[in-house]
Design an enzyme around this catalytic site. Structure first.
Site, PDB file in Angstrom:
ATOM      1  N   ASP A  81      31.577 -37.637 -59.739  1.00  0.00           N
ATOM      2  CA  ASP A  81      31.224 -38.825 -58.966  1.00  0.00           C
ATOM      3  C   ASP A  81      30.133 -38.526 -57.951  1.00  0.00           C
ATOM      4  O   ASP A  81      29.918 -37.364 -57.572  1.00  0.00           O
ATOM      5  CB  ASP A  81      32.437 -39.335 -58.182  1.00  0.00           C
ATOM      6  CG  ASP A  81      33.486 -39.986 -59.062  1.00  0.00           C
ATOM      7  OD1 ASP A  81      33.312 -39.998 -60.290  1.00  0.00           O
ATOM      8  OD2 ASP A  81      34.490 -40.478 -58.508  1.00  0.00           O
ATOM      9  N   HIS A 119      32.933 -33.740 -57.918  1.00  0.00           N
ATOM     10  CA  HIS A 119      31.733 -34.373 -57.370  1.00  0.00           C
ATOM     11  C   HIS A 119      30.558 -33.412 -57.531  1.00  0.00           C
ATOM     12  O   HIS A 119      30.662 -32.240 -57.129  1.00  0.00           O
ATOM     13  CB  HIS A 119      31.936 -34.718 -55.889  1.00  0.00           C
ATOM     14  CG  HIS A 119      33.065 -35.674 -55.654  1.00  0.00           C
ATOM     15  ND1 HIS A 119      34.383 -35.273 -55.673  1.00  0.00           N
ATOM     16  CD2 HIS A 119      33.067 -37.013 -55.415  1.00  0.00           C
ATOM     17  CE1 HIS A 119      35.156 -36.332 -55.448  1.00  0.00           C
ATOM     18  NE2 HIS A 119      34.387 -37.399 -55.289  1.00  0.00           N
TER      19      HIS A 119
END
Length: 236
Positions: A45, A187
């Protein structure tokens, strides 16, 4: 078309890696006593960020691994080449809103400004329009489900890599919990997460896991999530 997936084998030696089709792995076995590969999805993400995302793509390419990236729309301009590289190298791309806001409680216009705007931007960048959605913080409500325009992909393993940025802890959290059909959340905007991700790939390869994109995992599990359907894993 056969999926090309990487597997680092015990006999590889000195970092040598090989890629196999899933059918070949199933026919030959991953290792003695292992008949069926375990499938898992690695997802990221909050990118793209040129420095860290490029390093991650380099490491995944060396390992022959495909991942799924949920992108922030406002970060795409100026990084179009990075996004195009993701697409070209077989990674899947999804939407993580335009500027990382909660989607719950939004009216139709505000939702469109976050999701449809990002979808259109990605379409302009890549020339296709098949982008899945991951709402920030994994938060959904009836409005998000109704307006998603694609399946909603959450996760089953979250080491909270953004928290202490401790590579050893992140790796241990994921590797100790990983099972067939899991979706891992990381991430690609932190150097520590990039290092952890590549170590996770190596460790799970040794345990007989193969990495697929979300679409590939759906295909292997013979499921077709509908628009607005929430998916946290794809267990057998």
């Amino acid at each position: 078309m056969a999926l090309l997936l990487a597997l680092t084998l015990p006999w590889a030696g000195l970092g040598m890696e090989r890629c196999f089709s899933l059918d070949t792995v199933r026919a030959d076995g991953l290792a003695e006593g292992v008949e069926e590969p375990k499938l898992i999805a690695l997802t990221f993400d909050d990118g793209p960020r040129r420095s860290t995302t490029t390093d991650l793509l380099d490491g995944l390419a060396r390992r022959g691994v495909h991942a799924t990236f949920f992108l922030i729309g406002e970060l795409v301009p100026g990084n179009e080449d990075v996004v195009q590289r993701m697409d070209r190298e077989g990674h899947q791309i999804g939407i993580h809103t335009y500027d990382h806001v909660k989607l719950t409680g939004l009216n139709a216009a505000d939702f469109s400004a976050q999701v449809d705007r990002t979808r259109n931007l990605l379409k302009e960048t890549l020339g296709h329009n098949d982008f899945i959605l991951r709402p920030p913080y994994g938060m959904t409500d009836n409005g998000v489900i109704k307006r998603a325009g694609s399946p909603i992909i959450l996760w089953s393993i979250d080491p909270e890599d953004w928290n202490d940025k401790n590579v050893d802890r992140i790796v241990e959290h994921v590797v100790s919990r990983a099972s067939d059909g899991d979706i891992i959340l990381l991430h690609d905007i932190y150097p520590t997460s990039v290092e952890a991700a590549l170590r996770i790939v190596d460790a799970l390869h040794e345990k007989g896991f193969l990495f697929l994109t979300i679409d590939e995992l759906c295909e292997e599990r013979k499921v077709t999530p509908s628009s607005g359907e929430i998916c946290r894993h794809f267990y057998p």
